[in-house]
Design a protein around this motif. Sequence first.
Motif, PDB file in Angstrom:
ATOM      1  N   CYS A 135       0.045   2.901   9.549  1.00 19.70           N
ATOM      2  CA  CYS A 135      -0.872   2.151   8.456  1.00 19.70           C
ATOM      3  C   CYS A 135      -0.394   1.006   8.234  1.00 19.70           C
ATOM      4  O   CYS A 135       0.862   0.541   8.528  1.00 19.70           O
ATOM      5  CB  CYS A 135      -1.051   3.021   7.144  1.00 19.70           C
ATOM      6  N   ARG A 163       0.025  -2.212   5.184  1.00 17.74           N
ATOM      7  CA  ARG A 163       0.076  -2.753   4.063  1.00 17.74           C
ATOM      8  C   ARG A 163       0.639  -3.926   3.693  1.00 17.74           C
ATOM      9  O   ARG A 163       2.002  -4.135   4.220  1.00 17.74           O
ATOM     10  CB  ARG A 163       0.741  -1.816   2.985  1.00 17.74           C
ATOM     11  N   ASP A 164      -0.063  -4.909   3.260  1.00 20.74           N
ATOM     12  CA  ASP A 164       0.702  -6.216   2.944  1.00 20.74           C
ATOM     13  C   ASP A 164       1.301  -6.845   4.152  1.00 20.74           C
ATOM     14  O   ASP A 164       2.328  -7.493   4.061  1.00 20.74           O
ATOM     15  CB  ASP A 164       1.752  -6.196   1.824  1.00 20.74           C
ATOM     16  N   ASP A 169       7.571   5.002   2.121  1.00 18.42           N
ATOM     17  CA  ASP A 169       6.405   5.406   2.778  1.00 18.42           C
ATOM     18  C   ASP A 169       6.454   6.814   3.083  1.00 18.42           C
ATOM     19  O   ASP A 169       5.522   7.684   2.933  1.00 18.42           O
ATOM     20  CB  ASP A 169       6.093   4.549   4.222  1.00 18.42           C
ATOM     21  N   THR A 206      -5.956   1.700   7.449  1.00 12.30           N
ATOM     22  CA  THR A 206      -5.458   2.599   6.461  1.00 12.30           C
ATOM     23  C   THR A 206      -4.498   3.699   6.974  1.00 12.30           C
ATOM     24  O   THR A 206      -3.476   3.886   6.572  1.00 12.30           O
ATOM     25  CB  THR A 206      -6.383   3.169   5.531  1.00 12.30           C
TER      26      THR A 206
END
Length: 227
Positions: free
Chosen positions: A134, A136-137, A17, A164
């Motif tokens: 953020c 993600r998954d 990240d 996001t």
Amino acid sequence: MEKFVLRKANETVSQQDVEKEREVRKEFSREEIKQRIEQYNSLTKDYLKMTLNPSGVYTGFIKVLMDLRRPVTVRGAQRGAGGAMMREAFYLPRGVDNTLHISSENTVQQVITALLNKFTVADNPAKYALYKRCRRDEQVYVCKLADGEKPLFLRLVAGPDLDTLSFVLREQQTGEVMWDAFSIPELRNFLRILDKEEQEQKEAIIRRYEACRQRLQEAMREIRGSL
């Protein structure tokens, strides 16, 4: 194997990240900025749009979640002996979003200072840090932003979706509290808060034991009455 450099509750930040964060630190041409702003404004669902100025600097809004766990020192309206401005410490509500109107030139450090001024917080801005968060998954990733980062640029690149990208204000994650970074009035305020919390805990313990004592005495009276 992916290396995690920070873990807090259900939030994580990975080395991957961090690398992705570095990828967005590039320059865009004026035309690219204009196109991204138009796309951003077409996607936003509120009135918090961005505006491109003739100078090439653009302005817009960011939302910052306040996630402070320790009390802050606030400048008061009253003056004490000698005309000095009184200060007091208290906890800011956690989980509250604050909206700031900033420009593409404003840095993370300037955003932190603006947030503190909004609440008349007298603490040193260096005690706080701005984080990017953020999702993600089904994982939440968190990355501390450098003082020179431009939050509005990150907002533009990510788009208006808060899943996001969102911003969070927290205390610096140093492991231990750096008490020597606080002034004498701030430390005195913390001591007053601790004294108050200690007294409240004492009173709660006394009430709990007093209630237990009363139940025992009532049980003893019932037993004696049945003999």
